[in-house]
Write an enzyme that holds these catalytic residues in place. Structure first.
Site, PDB file in Angstrom:
ATOM      1  N   LYS A 248      36.709  41.219  50.201  1.00  0.00           N
ATOM      2  CA  LYS A 248      38.093  41.237  49.700  1.00  0.00           C
ATOM      3  C   LYS A 248      38.858  42.436  50.289  1.00  0.00           C
ATOM      4  O   LYS A 248      40.029  42.320  50.657  1.00  0.00           O
ATOM      5  CB  LYS A 248      38.078  41.276  48.167  1.00  0.00           C
ATOM      6  CG  LYS A 248      39.417  41.518  47.515  1.00  0.00           C
ATOM      7  CD  LYS A 248      40.423  40.423  47.789  1.00  0.00           C
ATOM      8  CE  LYS A 248      41.782  40.797  47.189  1.00  0.00           C
ATOM      9  NZ  LYS A 248      42.855  39.936  47.683  1.00  0.00           N
TER      10      LYS A 248
ATOM     11  N   LYS B 134      46.719  50.699  45.786  1.00  0.00           N
ATOM     12  CA  LYS B 134      45.326  50.846  45.316  1.00  0.00           C
ATOM     13  C   LYS B 134      44.362  50.200  46.311  1.00  0.00           C
ATOM     14  O   LYS B 134      43.337  50.797  46.679  1.00  0.00           O
ATOM     15  CB  LYS B 134      45.226  50.199  43.928  1.00  0.00           C
ATOM     16  CG  LYS B 134      43.868  50.107  43.297  1.00  0.00           C
ATOM     17  CD  LYS B 134      43.239  48.719  43.360  1.00  0.00           C
ATOM     18  CE  LYS B 134      44.071  47.610  42.820  1.00  0.00           C
ATOM     19  NZ  LYS B 134      43.451  46.279  42.944  1.00  0.00           N
TER      20      LYS B 134
HETATM   21  N1  LIG Z   1      48.868  39.650  42.136  1.00  0.00           N
HETATM   22  C1  LIG Z   1      48.264  39.172  43.220  1.00  0.00           C
HETATM   23  O1  LIG Z   1      48.869  38.497  44.054  1.00  0.00           O
HETATM   24  C2  LIG Z   1      46.789  39.439  43.429  1.00  0.00           C
HETATM   25  C3  LIG Z   1      46.124  38.688  44.391  1.00  0.00           C
HETATM   26  C4  LIG Z   1      44.751  38.897  44.594  1.00  0.00           C
HETATM   27  C5  LIG Z   1      44.088  39.872  43.849  1.00  0.00           C
HETATM   28  N2  LIG Z   1      44.786  40.608  42.935  1.00  0.00           N
HETATM   29  C6  LIG Z   1      44.040  41.606  42.158  1.00  0.00           C
HETATM   30  O2  LIG Z   1      43.834  41.040  40.874  1.00  0.00           O
HETATM   31  C7  LIG Z   1      43.877  42.064  39.869  1.00  0.00           C
HETATM   32  C8  LIG Z   1      44.954  41.725  38.834  1.00  0.00           C
HETATM   33  O3  LIG Z   1      46.193  41.630  39.502  1.00  0.00           O
HETATM   34  P1  LIG Z   1      47.538  41.287  38.707  1.00  0.00           P
HETATM   35  O4  LIG Z   1      48.581  41.002  39.724  1.00  0.00           O
HETATM   36  O5  LIG Z   1      47.267  40.322  37.617  1.00  0.00           O
HETATM   37  O6  LIG Z   1      47.836  42.708  38.056  1.00  0.00           O
HETATM   38  P2  LIG Z   1      48.835  43.055  36.852  1.00  0.00           P
HETATM   39  O7  LIG Z   1      49.808  41.973  36.637  1.00  0.00           O
HETATM   40  O8  LIG Z   1      49.337  44.422  37.132  1.00  0.00           O
HETATM   41  O9  LIG Z   1      47.849  43.093  35.585  1.00  0.00           O
HETATM   42  C9  LIG Z   1      46.920  44.118  35.452  1.00  0.00           C
HETATM   43  C10 LIG Z   1      46.082  43.868  34.221  1.00  0.00           C
HETATM   44  O10 LIG Z   1      45.190  44.998  34.045  1.00  0.00           O
HETATM   45  C11 LIG Z   1      45.395  45.514  32.724  1.00  0.00           C
HETATM   46  N3  LIG Z   1      45.118  46.951  32.715  1.00  0.00           N
HETATM   47  C12 LIG Z   1      45.652  47.908  33.519  1.00  0.00           C
HETATM   48  N4  LIG Z   1      45.126  49.115  33.227  1.00  0.00           N
HETATM   49  C13 LIG Z   1      44.261  48.914  32.191  1.00  0.00           C
HETATM   50  C14 LIG Z   1      43.403  49.771  31.464  1.00  0.00           C
HETATM   51  N5  LIG Z   1      43.330  51.089  31.717  1.00  0.00           N
HETATM   52  N6  LIG Z   1      42.644  49.235  30.480  1.00  0.00           N
HETATM   53  C15 LIG Z   1      42.710  47.904  30.222  1.00  0.00           C
HETATM   54  N7  LIG Z   1      43.495  47.031  30.885  1.00  0.00           N
HETATM   55  C16 LIG Z   1      44.259  47.540  31.871  1.00  0.00           C
HETATM   56  C17 LIG Z   1      46.822  45.188  32.383  1.00  0.00           C
HETATM   57  O11 LIG Z   1      47.031  45.281  30.996  1.00  0.00           O
HETATM   58  P3  LIG Z   1      48.530  45.461  30.410  1.00  0.00           P
HETATM   59  O12 LIG Z   1      49.103  44.092  30.383  1.00  0.00           O
HETATM   60  O13 LIG Z   1      48.316  46.049  29.080  1.00  0.00           O
HETATM   61  O14 LIG Z   1      49.266  46.385  31.348  1.00  0.00           O
HETATM   62  C18 LIG Z   1      46.893  43.760  32.934  1.00  0.00           C
HETATM   63  O15 LIG Z   1      46.245  42.857  32.064  1.00  0.00           O
HETATM   64  C19 LIG Z   1      44.097  43.362  40.622  1.00  0.00           C
HETATM   65  O16 LIG Z   1      42.871  43.977  40.882  1.00  0.00           O
HETATM   66  C20 LIG Z   1      44.751  42.914  41.921  1.00  0.00           C
HETATM   67  O17 LIG Z   1      44.557  43.838  42.975  1.00  0.00           O
HETATM   68  C21 LIG Z   1      46.104  40.410  42.699  1.00  0.00           C
END
Ligand SMILES: NC(=O)c1ccc[n+]([C@@H]2O[C@H](COP(=O)([O-])OP(=O)(O)OC[C@H]3O[C@@H](n4cnc5c(N)ncnc54)[C@H](OP(=O)(O)O)[C@@H]3O)[C@@H](O)[C@H]2O)c1
Length: 284
Positions: free
Chosen positions: A170, A231
């Site tokens: 990844k 990140k």
């Molecule tokens: N978005 C994309 O297109 C994409 C594609 C491939 C992979 N990813 C990866 O998938 C993952 C999630 O992405 P996303 O876009 O869904 O991110 P996001 O919308 O920013 O959501 C992040 C999640 O992590 C939680 N979180 C953050 N800090 C925390 C902590 N200290 N303790 C507990 N929960 C915590 C947040 O909770 P809250 O709601 O309370 O803030 C939320 O549920 C990441 O690792 C990202 O790199 C993302």
């Protein structure tokens, strides 16, 4: 390990962000009893209305689960949730870690979970649109046999090898995506500096080898935050000597430091990079 009835595993899904919510929704729609937990509980409301159970804590979420899925921001979030769930995971359960955290964190979690649960690292390629459609590219490392049919609800599963190899691949994939998007942004910054029409430059770039990166740089209706991109770039440069990626990481770190772009999709970081170059040209 006890027998499980296919398609009826009790799933605990932790992390209902931009990706986690549509992924969890697909599992619920497929008929899995689903318990959800999110740090900010209000984000779970729609899934609860659709039939998910809201857990009061990460430990409460995983206690009875056959399969636990974490989809969290990054290493700090995953480590913090790991502290809470490790003592509560049911013996013989699967823990599928789908966030982008890199192989070191997976190794660390594997050591902590060893002997009690099967840890599978299964980060994903594709953004929110693919998550909603069940068309993610899932890079699964470790012993994923028992959860392959669950993961298939979310996209196409590629088995990458031993534990940690999914997380490692990844980082490789994202290095190319983020590097490509940043390079497109700089090519357009150059076009701006040379007084060219931006749309004409974009069209010319789209016809070249970075066509896919141009599409991602201008993608609509998807959401991958600049903070997450910063990140991921940082995870890559910590893993190998990557001078170009260091510069790319600096671009996304700058976009993540700007309150206007920090949580916006990386297409806004492209504008940020172009804007920065234009400001630098004016002050030169
Ligand atoms: N978005 C994309 O297109 C994409 C594609 C491939 C992979 N990813 C990866 O998938 C993952 C999630 O992405 P996303 O876009 O869904 O991110 P996001 O919308 O920013 O959501 C992040 C999640 O992590 C939680 N979180 C953050 N800090 C925390 C902590 N200290 N303790 C507990 N929960 C915590 C947040 O909770 P809250 O709601 O309370 O803030 C939320 O549920 C990441 O690792 C990202 O790199 C993302």
């Amino acid at each position: 390990m006890e027998q499980r009835t296919q398609h009826a595993e009790r799933i605990a899904f932790l992390g209902l962000g931009h990706m986690g919510t549509p992924m969890a929704r697909r599992l619920l729609a497929a008929g899995h009893p689903l318990t959800v937990w999110n740090r900010t509980a209000t984000k779970a409301e729609r899934l609860v209305a659709e039939g998910a159970r809201l857990a009061a804590s990460p430990a409460d979420a995983v206690r009875d689960a056959d399969v636990v899925i974490t989809m969290l921001a990054g290493p700090d979030a995953v480590r913090s949730v790991a502290d809470a769930i490790l003592p509560a995971l049911r013996e013989g359960a699967y823990w599928v870690e789908m966030s982008t955290v890199g192989p070191d964190v997976v190794r660390e979690l594997g050591e902590r979970a060893a002997g009690r649960v099967t840890l599978v690292d299964a980060p994903v390629a594709g953004s929110t649109d693919k998550a909603a459609a069940g068309e993610l590219g899932i890079l699964a490392g470790g012993d994923a046999d028992g959860v392959a049919h669950v993961l298939a609800r979310l996209g196409t599963v590629t088995r990458t090898g031993p534990a940690g190899s999914g997380a490692a691949l990844k980082l490789v994939v994202n290095t190319a995506v983020l590097g490509g998007v940043a390079l497109v942004a700089e090519a357009l910054a150059l076009a701006d500096a040379l007084g060219l029409d931006g749309d004409a430059a974009r069209t010319a770039l789209a016809r070249g080898p970075l066509g896919g990166a141009v599409a991602r740089a201008f993608a609509q209706d998807v959401h991958f935050g600049a903070d997450l991109a910063a990140k991921d770039a940082a995870l890559a440069v910590r893993a190998a000597d990557l001078p170009v990626m260091e510069a790319v990481a600096a671009h996304f770190t700058a976009a993540a430091a700007d309150p206007e772009t920090v949580h916006e999709d990386i297409s806004h970081a492209v504008s940020h990079i172009r804007g920065r170059a234009a400001r630098a040209a004016r002050t030169a």
